[in-house]
Design a protein around this motif. Sequence first.
Motif, PDB file in Angstrom:
ATOM      1  N   ALA A 177       0.838  -1.196   0.000  1.00 20.92           N
ATOM      2  CA  ALA A 177       0.000   0.000   0.000  1.00 20.92           C
ATOM      3  C   ALA A 177       0.875   1.248   0.000  1.00 20.92           C
ATOM      4  CB  ALA A 177      -0.925  -0.001   1.212  1.00 20.92           C
ATOM      5  N   GLY A 178       0.482   2.207  -0.821  1.00 18.60           N
ATOM      6  CA  GLY A 178       1.258   3.427  -0.976  1.00 18.60           C
ATOM      7  C   GLY A 178       2.256   3.377  -2.101  1.00 18.60           C
ATOM      8  N   GLY A 179       2.470   2.198  -2.653  1.00 19.15           N
ATOM      9  CA  GLY A 179       3.425   2.026  -3.732  1.00 19.15           C
ATOM     10  C   GLY A 179       2.843   2.359  -5.093  1.00 19.15           C
ATOM     11  N   SER A 180       3.643   2.092  -6.118  1.00 21.11           N
ATOM     12  CA  SER A 180       3.265   2.429  -7.481  1.00 21.11           C
ATOM     13  C   SER A 180       3.488   1.245  -8.407  1.00 21.11           C
ATOM     14  CB  SER A 180       4.098   3.611  -7.993  1.00 21.11           C
ATOM     15  OG  SER A 180       3.888   4.770  -7.217  1.00 21.11           O
ATOM     16  N   LEU A 181       2.691   1.193  -9.463  1.00 15.17           N
ATOM     17  CA  LEU A 181       2.856   0.247 -10.553  1.00 15.17           C
ATOM     18  C   LEU A 181       2.487   0.957 -11.851  1.00 15.17           C
ATOM     19  CD1 LEU A 181       1.246  -3.110  -9.301  1.00 15.17           C
ATOM     20  CD2 LEU A 181       3.663  -2.722  -9.804  1.00 15.17           C
ATOM     21  N   ARG A 182       3.064   0.458 -12.933  1.00 18.00           N
ATOM     22  CA  ARG A 182       2.750   1.000 -14.253  1.00 18.00           C
ATOM     23  C   ARG A 182       2.315  -0.149 -15.144  1.00 18.00           C
ATOM     24  NH1 ARG A 182       3.996   5.567 -17.337  1.00 18.00           N
ATOM     25  NH2 ARG A 182       4.349   5.207 -19.577  1.00 18.00           N
ATOM     26  N   LEU A 183       1.105  -0.040 -15.677  1.00 19.94           N
ATOM     27  CA  LEU A 183       0.587  -1.029 -16.618  1.00 19.94           C
ATOM     28  C   LEU A 183       0.742  -0.502 -18.038  1.00 19.94           C
ATOM     29  CD1 LEU A 183      -2.763  -2.067 -14.868  1.00 19.94           C
ATOM     30  CD2 LEU A 183      -0.463  -2.974 -14.512  1.00 19.94           C
ATOM     31  N   SER A 184       1.053  -1.423 -18.943  1.00 18.26           N
ATOM     32  CA  SER A 184       1.174  -1.065 -20.354  1.00 18.26           C
ATOM     33  C   SER A 184       0.351  -2.030 -21.194  1.00 18.26           C
ATOM     34  CB  SER A 184       2.631  -1.104 -20.808  1.00 18.26           C
ATOM     35  OG  SER A 184       3.397  -0.128 -20.126  1.00 18.26           O
ATOM     36  N   CYS A 185      -0.156  -1.535 -22.298  1.00 22.90           N
ATOM     37  CA  CYS A 185      -0.946  -2.355 -23.210  1.00 22.90           C
ATOM     38  C   CYS A 185      -0.628  -1.926 -24.631  1.00 22.90           C
ATOM     39  CB  CYS A 185      -2.427  -2.182 -22.921  1.00 22.90           C
ATOM     40  SG  CYS A 185      -3.527  -2.972 -24.121  1.00 22.90           S
ATOM     41  N   THR A 186      -0.284  -2.894 -25.467  1.00 21.75           N
ATOM     42  CA  THR A 186       0.033  -2.622 -26.863  1.00 21.75           C
ATOM     43  C   THR A 186      -0.957  -3.344 -27.760  1.00 21.75           C
ATOM     44  OG1 THR A 186       2.378  -2.375 -26.346  1.00 21.75           O
ATOM     45  CG2 THR A 186       1.794  -2.752 -28.644  1.00 21.75           C
ATOM     46  N   ALA A 187      -1.468  -2.621 -28.737  1.00 20.29           N
ATOM     47  CA  ALA A 187      -2.402  -3.203 -29.694  1.00 20.29           C
ATOM     48  C   ALA A 187      -1.668  -3.598 -30.968  1.00 20.29           C
ATOM     49  CB  ALA A 187      -3.513  -2.206 -30.022  1.00 20.29           C
ATOM     50  N   SER A 188      -2.113  -4.694 -31.560  1.00 20.77           N
ATOM     51  CA  SER A 188      -1.535  -5.136 -32.821  1.00 20.77           C
ATOM     52  C   SER A 188      -2.609  -5.826 -33.644  1.00 20.77           C
ATOM     53  CB  SER A 188      -0.362  -6.096 -32.576  1.00 20.77           C
ATOM     54  OG  SER A 188      -0.805  -7.261 -31.904  1.00 20.77           O
ATOM     55  N   GLY A 189      -2.284  -6.100 -34.907  1.00 20.36           N
ATOM     56  CA  GLY A 189      -3.237  -6.774 -35.783  1.00 20.36           C
ATOM     57  C   GLY A 189      -3.638  -5.883 -36.938  1.00 20.36           C
ATOM     58  N   SER A 190      -4.768  -6.209 -37.512  1.00 22.72           N
ATOM     59  CA  SER A 190      -5.264  -5.485 -38.687  1.00 22.72           C
ATOM     60  C   SER A 190      -6.117  -4.306 -38.229  1.00 22.72           C
ATOM     61  CB  SER A 190      -6.071  -6.428 -39.577  1.00 22.72           C
ATOM     62  OG  SER A 190      -5.296  -7.545 -39.965  1.00 22.72           O
ATOM     63  N   ILE A 191      -5.436  -3.238 -37.858  1.00 26.08           N
ATOM     64  CA  ILE A 191      -6.105  -2.089 -37.249  1.00 26.08           C
ATOM     65  C   ILE A 191      -6.230  -0.962 -38.262  1.00 26.08           C
ATOM     66  CG2 ILE A 191      -6.011  -0.368 -35.413  1.00 26.08           C
ATOM     67  CD1 ILE A 191      -4.208  -2.386 -33.875  1.00 26.08           C
ATOM     68  N   PHE A 192      -7.449  -0.509 -38.480  1.00 22.67           N
ATOM     69  CA  PHE A 192      -7.659   0.661 -39.326  1.00 22.67           C
ATOM     70  C   PHE A 192      -7.579   1.933 -38.490  1.00 22.67           C
ATOM     71  CE2 PHE A 192      -9.041   2.879 -43.045  1.00 22.67           C
ATOM     72  CZ  PHE A 192      -9.804   3.940 -42.585  1.00 22.67           C
ATOM     73  N   SER A 193      -8.257   1.905 -37.345  1.00 24.43           N
ATOM     74  CA  SER A 193      -8.213   3.054 -36.436  1.00 24.43           C
ATOM     75  C   SER A 193      -8.635   2.606 -35.045  1.00 24.43           C
ATOM     76  CB  SER A 193      -9.120   4.180 -36.916  1.00 24.43           C
ATOM     77  OG  SER A 193     -10.471   3.770 -36.924  1.00 24.43           O
ATOM     78  N   ILE A 194      -8.184   3.364 -34.057  1.00 25.46           N
ATOM     79  CA  ILE A 194      -8.595   3.107 -32.678  1.00 25.46           C
ATOM     80  C   ILE A 194      -9.241   4.370 -32.132  1.00 25.46           C
ATOM     81  CG2 ILE A 194      -7.823   2.643 -30.347  1.00 25.46           C
ATOM     82  CD1 ILE A 194      -5.849   0.696 -31.356  1.00 25.46           C
ATOM     83  N   ASN A 195     -10.405   4.227 -31.578  1.00 18.45           N
ATOM     84  CA  ASN A 195     -11.120   5.355 -30.995  1.00 18.45           C
ATOM     85  C   ASN A 195     -10.700   5.519 -29.536  1.00 18.45           C
ATOM     86  OD1 ASN A 195     -12.573   5.601 -33.484  1.00 18.45           O
ATOM     87  ND2 ASN A 195     -13.795   3.851 -32.841  1.00 18.45           N
ATOM     88  N   PHE A 196     -11.296   4.739 -28.671  1.00 18.72           N
ATOM     89  CA  PHE A 196     -10.955   4.775 -27.260  1.00 18.72           C
ATOM     90  C   PHE A 196     -10.003   3.646 -26.912  1.00 18.72           C
ATOM     91  CE2 PHE A 196     -14.016   7.874 -25.774  1.00 18.72           C
ATOM     92  CZ  PHE A 196     -15.017   7.828 -26.712  1.00 18.72           C
ATOM     93  N   MET A 197      -9.130   3.895 -25.957  1.00 23.92           N
ATOM     94  CA  MET A 197      -8.397   2.851 -25.274  1.00 23.92           C
ATOM     95  C   MET A 197      -8.540   3.111 -23.791  1.00 23.92           C
ATOM     96  SD  MET A 197      -4.922   2.169 -27.481  1.00 23.92           S
ATOM     97  CE  MET A 197      -4.704   0.527 -26.800  1.00 23.92           C
ATOM     98  N   GLY A 198      -8.354   2.072 -23.002  1.00 22.83           N
ATOM     99  CA  GLY A 198      -8.482   2.310 -21.581  1.00 22.83           C
ATOM    100  C   GLY A 198      -8.255   1.076 -20.745  1.00 22.83           C
ATOM    101  N   TRP A 199      -8.599   1.196 -19.478  1.00 23.29           N
ATOM    102  CA  TRP A 199      -8.419   0.127 -18.510  1.00 23.29           C
ATOM    103  C   TRP A 199      -9.686  -0.058 -17.690  1.00 23.29           C
ATOM    104  CZ3 TRP A 199      -4.034  -2.751 -18.518  1.00 23.29           C
ATOM    105  CH2 TRP A 199      -2.941  -2.238 -19.225  1.00 23.29           C
TER     106      TRP A 199
END
Length: 121
Positions: free
Chosen positions: A14-36
């Motif tokens: 408790a009180g600590g920090s973490l960093r999450l990452s997410c990478t998209a791949s594939g046949s992508i034309f466009s991305i509107n929203f991203m999130g968690w």
Amino acid sequence: QVQLVESGGGLVQAGGSLRLSCTASGSIFSINFMGWYRQAPGKQRELVATITSGRSANYADSVKGRFTISRDNAKIAVNLQMNSLKPEDTAVYYCYANARPTTSEFSYSYWGQGTQVTVSS
């Protein structure tokens, strides 16, 4: 069509920090929203934060001031910097994207496989 791969979960005090990452791949034309989103045991999946292609961010009240979402449009990635973590932040965190694949004129929702975040007291 669109794959999301998360990284960065783990165990922190408790009180600590973490960093999450997410990478998209594939046949992508466009991305509107991203999130968690996150889901704690016995609870429904809930919004944590989202960000548009224009980098307009939206946060759940429970994480405002502690979490920061950012987006790298060139890498098609979204990050979540989590500071001042609390035991109640413990959950599986899922990356989300509303994206249009190259094979369709419509956009769809895509989810990552989830990454566990555990905050000990």
